[in-house]
Design a protein around this motif. Structure first.
Motif, PDB file in Angstrom:
ATOM      1  N   MET B   1       0.847  -1.206   0.000  1.00  0.00           N
ATOM      2  CA  MET B   1       0.000   0.000   0.000  1.00  0.00           C
ATOM      3  C   MET B   1       0.877   1.248   0.000  1.00  0.00           C
ATOM      4  SD  MET B   1      -3.069   0.763   2.635  1.00  0.00           S
ATOM      5  CE  MET B   1      -4.169   2.120   2.456  1.00  0.00           C
ATOM      6  N   ASN B   2       0.425   2.264  -0.714  1.00  0.00           N
ATOM      7  CA  ASN B   2       1.197   3.493  -0.782  1.00  0.00           C
ATOM      8  C   ASN B   2       1.431   4.052   0.627  1.00  0.00           C
ATOM      9  OD1 ASN B   2       1.826   6.337  -1.098  1.00  0.00           O
ATOM     10  ND2 ASN B   2       1.389   5.964  -3.266  1.00  0.00           N
ATOM     11  N   GLU B   3       2.709   4.339   0.874  1.00  0.00           N
ATOM     12  CA  GLU B   3       3.138   4.825   2.196  1.00  0.00           C
ATOM     13  C   GLU B   3       2.366   6.085   2.624  1.00  0.00           C
ATOM     14  OE1 GLU B   3       7.175   7.194   3.424  1.00  0.00           O
ATOM     15  OE2 GLU B   3       7.292   5.726   1.812  1.00  0.00           O
ATOM     16  N   ALA B   4       2.083   6.950   1.629  1.00  0.00           N
ATOM     17  CA  ALA B   4       1.405   8.214   1.946  1.00  0.00           C
ATOM     18  C   ALA B   4       0.023   7.978   2.538  1.00  0.00           C
ATOM     19  CB  ALA B   4       1.290   9.061   0.687  1.00  0.00           C
ATOM     20  N   LEU B   5      -0.620   6.900   2.106  1.00  0.00           N
ATOM     21  CA  LEU B   5      -1.999   6.654   2.537  1.00  0.00           C
ATOM     22  C   LEU B   5      -2.102   6.111   3.953  1.00  0.00           C
ATOM     23  CD1 LEU B   5      -3.400   5.180  -0.790  1.00  0.00           C
ATOM     24  CD2 LEU B   5      -3.766   7.454   0.138  1.00  0.00           C
ATOM     25  N   THR B   6      -0.972   5.707   4.528  1.00  0.00           N
ATOM     26  CA  THR B   6      -1.010   5.175   5.897  1.00  0.00           C
ATOM     27  C   THR B   6      -0.512   6.212   6.909  1.00  0.00           C
ATOM     28  OG1 THR B   6       1.167   4.235   5.560  1.00  0.00           O
ATOM     29  CG2 THR B   6      -0.708   2.781   5.156  1.00  0.00           C
ATOM     30  N   ASP B   7      -0.289   7.419   6.440  1.00  0.00           N
ATOM     31  CA  ASP B   7       0.185   8.491   7.314  1.00  0.00           C
ATOM     32  C   ASP B   7      -0.882   8.784   8.383  1.00  0.00           C
ATOM     33  OD1 ASP B   7       2.140  11.268   6.913  1.00  0.00           O
ATOM     34  OD2 ASP B   7       0.348  11.382   8.148  1.00  0.00           O
ATOM     35  N   PRO B   8      -0.496   8.746   9.665  1.00  0.00           N
ATOM     36  CA  PRO B   8      -1.495   8.949  10.723  1.00  0.00           C
ATOM     37  C   PRO B   8      -2.200  10.307  10.629  1.00  0.00           C
ATOM     38  CG  PRO B   8       0.675   8.453  11.656  1.00  0.00           C
ATOM     39  CD  PRO B   8       0.843   8.488  10.184  1.00  0.00           C
ATOM     40  N   ILE B   9      -1.475  11.332  10.202  1.00  0.00           N
ATOM     41  CA  ILE B   9      -2.113  12.661  10.095  1.00  0.00           C
ATOM     42  C   ILE B   9      -3.157  12.642   8.979  1.00  0.00           C
ATOM     43  CG2 ILE B   9      -1.690  15.096   9.556  1.00  0.00           C
ATOM     44  CD1 ILE B   9       0.994  14.760  11.014  1.00  0.00           C
ATOM     45  N   LEU B  10      -2.815  11.989   7.881  1.00  0.00           N
ATOM     46  CA  LEU B  10      -3.777  11.884   6.784  1.00  0.00           C
ATOM     47  C   LEU B  10      -5.010  11.094   7.243  1.00  0.00           C
ATOM     48  CD1 LEU B  10      -4.517  12.326   3.800  1.00  0.00           C
ATOM     49  CD2 LEU B  10      -3.410  10.156   3.301  1.00  0.00           C
ATOM     50  N   LEU B  11      -4.759  10.018   7.970  1.00  0.00           N
ATOM     51  CA  LEU B  11      -5.887   9.205   8.451  1.00  0.00           C
ATOM     52  C   LEU B  11      -6.767  10.023   9.397  1.00  0.00           C
ATOM     53  CD1 LEU B  11      -4.101   5.757   8.987  1.00  0.00           C
ATOM     54  CD2 LEU B  11      -5.568   6.463   7.087  1.00  0.00           C
ATOM     55  N   SER B  12      -6.145  10.893  10.209  1.00  0.00           N
ATOM     56  CA  SER B  12      -6.939  11.763  11.095  1.00  0.00           C
ATOM     57  C   SER B  12      -7.814  12.705  10.267  1.00  0.00           C
ATOM     58  CB  SER B  12      -6.034  12.623  11.980  1.00  0.00           C
ATOM     59  OG  SER B  12      -5.058  11.856  12.567  1.00  0.00           O
ATOM     60  N   PHE B  13      -7.235  13.252   9.210  1.00  0.00           N
ATOM     61  CA  PHE B  13      -8.023  14.144   8.345  1.00  0.00           C
ATOM     62  C   PHE B  13      -9.199  13.386   7.722  1.00  0.00           C
ATOM     63  CE2 PHE B  13      -4.098  16.941   7.668  1.00  0.00           C
ATOM     64  CZ  PHE B  13      -4.597  17.967   8.437  1.00  0.00           C
ATOM     65  N   ILE B  14      -8.913  12.164   7.278  1.00  0.00           N
ATOM     66  CA  ILE B  14      -9.980  11.372   6.632  1.00  0.00           C
ATOM     67  C   ILE B  14     -11.076  11.063   7.652  1.00  0.00           C
ATOM     68  CG2 ILE B  14     -10.500   9.140   5.549  1.00  0.00           C
ATOM     69  CD1 ILE B  14      -7.669   9.320   4.258  1.00  0.00           C
ATOM     70  N   ALA B  15     -10.653  10.728   8.878  1.00  0.00           N
ATOM     71  CA  ALA B  15     -11.644  10.471   9.932  1.00  0.00           C
ATOM     72  C   ALA B  15     -12.473  11.726  10.184  1.00  0.00           C
ATOM     73  CB  ALA B  15     -10.931  10.033  11.212  1.00  0.00           C
ATOM     74  N   GLY B  16     -11.797  12.871  10.182  1.00  0.00           N
ATOM     75  CA  GLY B  16     -12.503  14.147  10.381  1.00  0.00           C
ATOM     76  C   GLY B  16     -13.526  14.399   9.284  1.00  0.00           C
ATOM     77  N   LEU B  17     -13.144  14.071   8.056  1.00  0.00           N
ATOM     78  CA  LEU B  17     -14.089  14.241   6.939  1.00  0.00           C
ATOM     79  C   LEU B  17     -15.286  13.309   7.118  1.00  0.00           C
ATOM     80  CD1 LEU B  17     -11.687  14.479   3.837  1.00  0.00           C
ATOM     81  CD2 LEU B  17     -13.055  16.311   4.842  1.00  0.00           C
ATOM     82  N   GLY B  18     -14.999  12.085   7.605  1.00  0.00           N
ATOM     83  CA  GLY B  18     -16.082  11.125   7.856  1.00  0.00           C
ATOM     84  C   GLY B  18     -17.048  11.649   8.913  1.00  0.00           C
ATOM     85  N   ILE B  19     -16.499  12.218   9.977  1.00  0.00           N
ATOM     86  CA  ILE B  19     -17.354  12.764  11.054  1.00  0.00           C
ATOM     87  C   ILE B  19     -18.179  13.940  10.515  1.00  0.00           C
ATOM     88  CG2 ILE B  19     -17.298  13.969  13.278  1.00  0.00           C
ATOM     89  CD1 ILE B  19     -14.719  12.277  13.880  1.00  0.00           C
ATOM     90  N   SER B  20     -17.536  14.777   9.701  1.00  0.00           N
ATOM     91  CA  SER B  20     -18.262  15.923   9.113  1.00  0.00           C
ATOM     92  C   SER B  20     -19.409  15.429   8.256  1.00  0.00           C
ATOM     93  CB  SER B  20     -17.322  16.767   8.248  1.00  0.00           C
ATOM     94  OG  SER B  20     -16.137  17.037   8.931  1.00  0.00           O
ATOM     95  N   GLY B  21     -19.134  14.394   7.450  1.00  0.00           N
ATOM     96  CA  GLY B  21     -20.171  13.816   6.600  1.00  0.00           C
ATOM     97  C   GLY B  21     -21.289  13.214   7.434  1.00  0.00           C
TER      98      GLY B  21
END
Lengths: 228, 189
Positions: B1-21
């Protein structure tokens, strides 16, 4: 008699919450700016001495063909002032500019003296002056000293079309000739040519031709050290 | 898996987008939830824009950064580090993002604090037009990522978070406008 009930439309608050929102936003922006400055303060970028040289990515000719060239690829970000390193001499020219024509010899001389310690980069611009039209073929001919144009002052060739590029003073310039874009010219604040700047190995401008009276030879001697 | 996609900060942002949705659709698009959702989207937008600005500054001064991968298609090194495309008239895109999302936060926060104020209807309109005005820039930046930057195509994940935040924001404002037009501006129990 039954009393008619008045339906109450919701009423806004008495205080103006927009002021509170403004203060909240101010706090958020302040926190962000503090965080940015602590983690990664922005660099001062520009062509002046002490500033980080404006980076660019453009096509460049190094004797064979035109390939992408990026200035920052030449930077050694780990460099310390007490270390050896490869300095960078940036020259902006217009192949039709008479001063650039004569500076061809100076550049050849500098290259023969400092090529081991200094990376030479020439950026070819096209000034908005009548008779200063140029193309890649002219840039290649200027660099390589090859047959391009005539010596008849007919607008065909280098030096405002006065000369065949093969007769440029100096030797063949065995270094990169990059093609300027309007973005590069504006970032480097280029209003005329030739323009010379010496960059430290880490990309900071150490000498700017327009900012002092020191000659390029003296500046090279002072900054880079003894010539070969 | 692409290293960038497992970045914890990125995952936090994605989780934040999920909560917003989640807030956007919660309680059948109630006004309060939508206002919270718009604030969250704009909040994630401003934080992700700030993060891209930090990456930008690191790349300019150090040439590289541990904050973001420079390998593969999904990476920000080649996007935020591209000197030709990482700015608009010399101003880094991250700064534009910070300013734009700051405006959206101000509008949404004002509405959240007093949705019945005299100016509320105008502020909702401003939010709508301000959000829409940002969409062409999102399209432009995606085109730049896919076609213009060195070694294109690339996708900068942190930039994409900011883009999705703006799209999410516009969607919440759209539903808020619907609520207002359909007489659902005041939440029913």
């Amino acid at each position: 008699m039954a009393r008619r009930r008045k339906s109450l439309a919701p009423k806004g608050r008495d205080d103006d919450v927009r002021i509170i929102a403004g203060f909240a936003l101010g706090s958020i922006l302040t926190a962000i700016m503090i965080l940015v400055v602590v983690i990664a303060p922005p660099a001062t970028i520009g062509p002046s001495e002490g500033e980080l040289a404006p980076d660019f990515s453009t096509d460049a000719y190094s004797g064979a063909n035109w390939e992408n060239f990026r200035l920052s690829d030449s930077f050694d970000y780990e460099w310390n002032a007490d270390e050896q390193g490869e300095w960078i001499l940036i020259q902006f020219i217009d192949t039709d500019c008479p001063y650039c024509w004569t500076e061809g010899e100076t550049m050849s001389s500098l290259h023969s003296q400092w090529s081991n310690d200094v990376e030479f980069i020439t950026i070819a611009v096209e000034l908005s002056i009548n008779g200063h039209d140029s193309d890649r073929a002219e840039i290649e001919a200027f660099r390589d000293k090859t047959n391009y144009g005539t010596d008849d002052n007919d607008g065909n060739g280098c030096n405002s079309g006065r000369d065949n590029c093969i007769n440029r003073p100096g030797t063949v310039h065995n270094w990169v000739y990059a093609e300027a874009t309007s973005g590069i010219m504006s970032d480097w604040e280029i209003t005329g040519t030739p323009f010379l700047a010496i960059l430290q190995p880490d990309g900071y401008v150490a000498w700017n031709q327009y900012e002092n009276d020191e000659s390029i030879e003296d500046a090279m001697e002072r900054l880079v050290g003894g010539s070969q | 898996m692409n290293e960038a996609l497992t970045d914890p900060i990125l995952l936090s942002f994605i989780a934040g987008l999920g909560i917003s949705g989640y807030y956007m659709t919660r309680d059948n698009f109630k006004t309060t939830s939508l206002l919270i959702s718009s604030l969250l989207f704009a909040g994630i937008g401003i934080v992700s824009s700030s993060y891209t600005y930090i990456i930008h500054n690191k790349m300019v001064v150090q040439g590289t950064t541990s904050f973001c991968s420079s390998e593969g298609i999904v990476q920000c090194g080649s996007v935020i580090g591209d000197p030709t495309w990482n700015n608009l008239f010399g101003v880094p895109w991250g700064i534009f993002g910070i300013i734009s999302f700051a405006l959206l936060i101000y509008l949404s926060l004002s509405l959240y604090l007093d949705r019945h104020a005299k100016w509320a209807e105008s502020y909702l309109q401003y939010s709508w037009w301000a959000g829409l005005a940002g969409l062409p820039f999102v399209a432009l930046l995606v085109i730049i990522e896919l076609t213009q930057v060195e070694g294109a195509p690339h996708i900068c994940p942190f930039c994409t978070v900011a883009h999705v935040s703006l799209i999410g924001y516009v969607l919440t404002i759209y539903y808020l406008k619907n609520n207002q037009m359909n007489g659902k501006w005041v939440d029913s129990e």
